[in-house]
Design a protein around this motif. Structure first.
Motif, PDB file in Angstrom:
ATOM      1  N   GLU A 124       0.745  -1.332   0.101  1.00  0.00           N
ATOM      2  CA  GLU A 124       0.072   0.190   0.027  1.00  0.00           C
ATOM      3  C   GLU A 124       0.701   1.196  -0.068  1.00  0.00           C
ATOM      4  N   ARG A 125       0.352   2.200  -0.651  1.00  0.00           N
ATOM      5  CA  ARG A 125       1.081   3.510  -0.967  1.00  0.00           C
ATOM      6  C   ARG A 125       0.473   4.826  -0.289  1.00  0.00           C
ATOM      7  N   VAL A 126       1.419   5.471  -0.218  1.00  0.00           N
ATOM      8  CA  VAL A 126       0.791   7.158  -0.118  1.00  0.00           C
ATOM      9  C   VAL A 126       1.330   7.878  -1.139  1.00  0.00           C
ATOM     10  N   ASN A 127       0.355   8.396  -1.748  1.00  0.00           N
ATOM     11  CA  ASN A 127       0.445   9.433  -3.075  1.00  0.00           C
ATOM     12  C   ASN A 127       0.604  10.607  -2.684  1.00  0.00           C
ATOM     13  N   LEU A 128       1.877  11.113  -3.129  1.00  0.00           N
ATOM     14  CA  LEU A 128       1.991  12.740  -2.860  1.00  0.00           C
ATOM     15  C   LEU A 128       2.403  13.594  -3.945  1.00  0.00           C
ATOM     16  N   ASN A 129       1.830  14.480  -4.000  1.00  0.00           N
ATOM     17  CA  ASN A 129       1.924  15.681  -5.047  1.00  0.00           C
ATOM     18  C   ASN A 129       2.316  16.800  -4.327  1.00  0.00           C
ATOM     19  N   ALA A 130       3.724  17.140  -4.535  1.00  0.00           N
ATOM     20  CA  ALA A 130       4.219  18.330  -3.920  1.00  0.00           C
ATOM     21  C   ALA A 130       5.052  19.414  -4.392  1.00  0.00           C
ATOM     22  N   ALA A 131       5.451  20.424  -4.001  1.00  0.00           N
ATOM     23  CA  ALA A 131       6.046  21.538  -4.504  1.00  0.00           C
ATOM     24  C   ALA A 131       7.119  22.256  -3.371  1.00  0.00           C
ATOM     25  N   LEU A 132       8.162  22.309  -3.576  1.00  0.00           N
ATOM     26  CA  LEU A 132       9.208  23.079  -2.863  1.00  0.00           C
ATOM     27  C   LEU A 132       9.760  24.389  -3.110  1.00  0.00           C
ATOM     28  N   ASN A 133       9.533  25.308  -2.114  1.00  0.00           N
ATOM     29  CA  ASN A 133      10.209  26.671  -2.554  1.00  0.00           C
ATOM     30  C   ASN A 133      11.480  26.661  -2.930  1.00  0.00           C
ATOM     31  N   CYS A 136      13.252  28.918   0.082  1.00  0.00           N
ATOM     32  CA  CYS A 136      12.956  28.486   1.288  1.00  0.00           C
ATOM     33  C   CYS A 136      12.394  26.802   1.522  1.00  0.00           C
ATOM     34  N   PRO A 137      13.290  26.198   1.543  1.00  0.00           N
ATOM     35  CA  PRO A 137      12.975  24.597   1.494  1.00  0.00           C
ATOM     36  C   PRO A 137      12.184  23.929   2.206  1.00  0.00           C
ATOM     37  N   THR A 138      11.974  24.730   3.470  1.00  0.00           N
ATOM     38  CA  THR A 138      11.075  24.259   4.506  1.00  0.00           C
ATOM     39  C   THR A 138       9.602  24.473   4.156  1.00  0.00           C
ATOM     40  N   GLN A 139       9.334  25.382   3.067  1.00  0.00           N
ATOM     41  CA  GLN A 139       7.899  25.680   2.479  1.00  0.00           C
ATOM     42  C   GLN A 139       7.639  24.803   1.505  1.00  0.00           C
ATOM     43  N   VAL A 140       6.829  23.736   1.942  1.00  0.00           N
ATOM     44  CA  VAL A 140       6.500  22.696   0.972  1.00  0.00           C
ATOM     45  C   VAL A 140       5.005  22.498   0.868  1.00  0.00           C
ATOM     46  N   HIS A 141       4.485  22.614  -0.176  1.00  0.00           N
ATOM     47  CA  HIS A 141       2.810  22.482  -0.275  1.00  0.00           C
ATOM     48  C   HIS A 141       2.660  21.001  -1.075  1.00  0.00           C
ATOM     49  N   ARG A 142       1.731  20.349  -0.426  1.00  0.00           N
ATOM     50  CA  ARG A 142       1.438  19.011  -0.833  1.00  0.00           C
ATOM     51  C   ARG A 142      -0.007  18.623  -1.032  1.00  0.00           C
ATOM     52  N   ASP A 143      -0.101  17.743  -1.693  1.00  0.00           N
ATOM     53  CA  ASP A 143      -1.484  17.272  -1.940  1.00  0.00           C
ATOM     54  C   ASP A 143      -1.574  15.838  -1.804  1.00  0.00           C
ATOM     55  N   GLU A 144      -2.022  15.044  -0.748  1.00  0.00           N
ATOM     56  CA  GLU A 144      -2.084  13.852  -0.583  1.00  0.00           C
ATOM     57  C   GLU A 144      -3.379  13.211  -1.338  1.00  0.00           C
ATOM     58  N   THR A 145      -3.231  12.111  -1.988  1.00  0.00           N
ATOM     59  CA  THR A 145      -4.388  11.872  -2.906  1.00  0.00           C
ATOM     60  C   THR A 145      -4.433  10.566  -3.359  1.00  0.00           C
ATOM     61  N   ASP A 146      -5.360   9.893  -3.726  1.00  0.00           N
ATOM     62  CA  ASP A 146      -5.854   8.304  -4.199  1.00  0.00           C
ATOM     63  C   ASP A 146      -5.129   8.277  -5.501  1.00  0.00           C
ATOM     64  N   ASN A 149      -2.799  13.065 -10.668  1.00  0.00           N
ATOM     65  CA  ASN A 149      -3.195  13.290 -11.705  1.00  0.00           C
ATOM     66  C   ASN A 149      -3.284  14.971 -12.011  1.00  0.00           C
ATOM     67  N   ALA A 150      -3.765  15.207 -12.901  1.00  0.00           N
ATOM     68  CA  ALA A 150      -3.931  16.624 -13.250  1.00  0.00           C
ATOM     69  C   ALA A 150      -5.013  17.348 -12.137  1.00  0.00           C
ATOM     70  N   GLN A 151      -5.825  16.753 -11.602  1.00  0.00           N
ATOM     71  CA  GLN A 151      -6.613  17.045 -10.722  1.00  0.00           C
ATOM     72  C   GLN A 151      -5.943  17.506  -9.523  1.00  0.00           C
ATOM     73  N   SER A 152      -5.278  16.394  -8.973  1.00  0.00           N
ATOM     74  CA  SER A 152      -4.174  16.731  -7.768  1.00  0.00           C
ATOM     75  C   SER A 152      -3.173  17.819  -8.114  1.00  0.00           C
ATOM     76  N   THR A 153      -2.786  17.848  -9.264  1.00  0.00           N
ATOM     77  CA  THR A 153      -1.974  19.102  -9.584  1.00  0.00           C
ATOM     78  C   THR A 153      -2.355  20.234  -9.615  1.00  0.00           C
ATOM     79  N   GLN A 154      -3.639  20.302 -10.033  1.00  0.00           N
ATOM     80  CA  GLN A 154      -4.555  21.745  -9.841  1.00  0.00           C
ATOM     81  C   GLN A 154      -4.504  22.109  -8.387  1.00  0.00           C
TER      82      GLN A 154
END
Length: 266
Positions: A124-133, A136-146, A149-154
């Motif tokens: 079983e996996r944890v699916n992460l879609n993330a972006a790092l500044n 400022c490498p401690t500033q990371v925005h993530r989307d944990e998703t099933d 895809n394009a929707q989680s990227t948006q």
């Protein structure tokens, strides 16, 4: 003892051939120079001639050094300069799929003893879609998703726009198909956020790859999680703990990039 000429020959051989153990190296010395070394003797010799036993570095077989260098010089450097001047913000983006499957790793262990680590064989996996500044490498925005895809990227991009309500945002990303999704790009046409694509086969130019490696070292490879729930909680909590790792991240996330060239690593 090896002469200087023999030592030079040994170094050439080690550079050309991938030896995985001391015995094979000793066999080459015996055949080539009729010099016989024990394992302990080679353990002393090889560091003295500049060699250490370490993992090989994976290089994509289609990595193009010229394209990577051009990207760093012509595209990335100007964008990072704009971000440093406060004229824009630059993020590096990527997805990862940590798997609930314990892996053995190297740790300090008392000589003569073993250091056991309980394992599970989950898939079983944890699916992460993330972006790092980038600055400022401690500033990371993530989307944990099933599903990444394009929707989680948006959804991830919406978080970046909310975090930076003014000014241009540039996102350095790879060439995954969901980044080029028609609906996503139609949505982006009306936004301040622009995707900047890396050359193909260039994970070495993406800071997010370094963050995923750091996540594995800190959370995944050194602990046992009996259930997927425990594993998922530890992975997601890692992002809340990023300020705790500030100094380590600052050194690992430096804006210096090593160019890969598959032609010189055949």
């Amino acid at each position: 003892m090896l002469s200087s000429i023999q030592r030079a020959g040994l170094c050439r051989e080690l550079g050309q051939t991938r030896y995985t153990d001391y015995r094979a190296t000793a066999a080459w010395l015996a055949v080539t120079y009729e010099v016989h070394y024990s394992v302990s003797g080679l353990t002393d010799l090889l560091p003295r001639v500049g060699y250490s036993y370490k993992l090989t570095a994976a290089v994509p077989c289609l990595a193009d050094a010229a394209k990577q260098t051009a990207f760093l010089t012509d595209t990335l450097a100007p964008l990072l300069a704009q971000a440093e001047a406060g004229e824009a913000v630059v993020y590096f983006a990527d997805a990862a799929h940590p798997t609930h499957n314990t892996r053995a790793t190297h740790v300090w262990t008392e000589t003569g003893k073993e250091r056991p680590l309980l394992t599970v064989s989950g898939r079983e996996r944890v699916n992460l879609n993330a972006a790092l500044n980038a600055h400022c490498p401690t500033q990371v925005h993530r989307d944990e998703t099933d599903c990444v895809n394009a929707q989680s990227t948006q959804r991830r991009y919406e978080k970046l726009l909310a975090a930076h309500p003014e000014g241009p945002i540039r996102v350095i990303c790879n060439n995954a198909r969901y980044y080029k999704n028609k609906a996503l790009n139609a949505w982006l046409d009306k936004k301040r956020l622009v995707q900047v694509f890396l050359p193909t086969y260039s994970p070495n130019l993406n800071l997010m790859e370094r963050l995923w490696k750091f996540l594995r070292q800190k959370i995944i490879n050194t602990a046992f999680y009996r259930t997927k729930g425990q594993f998922k909680t530890a992975v997601l909590d890692f992002f809340d703990r990023l300020p705790e790792f500030g100094k380590e991240l600052a050194s690992r996330m430096s804006l210096k990039f090593h160019v890969l060239d598959s032609q010189s690593n055949s």
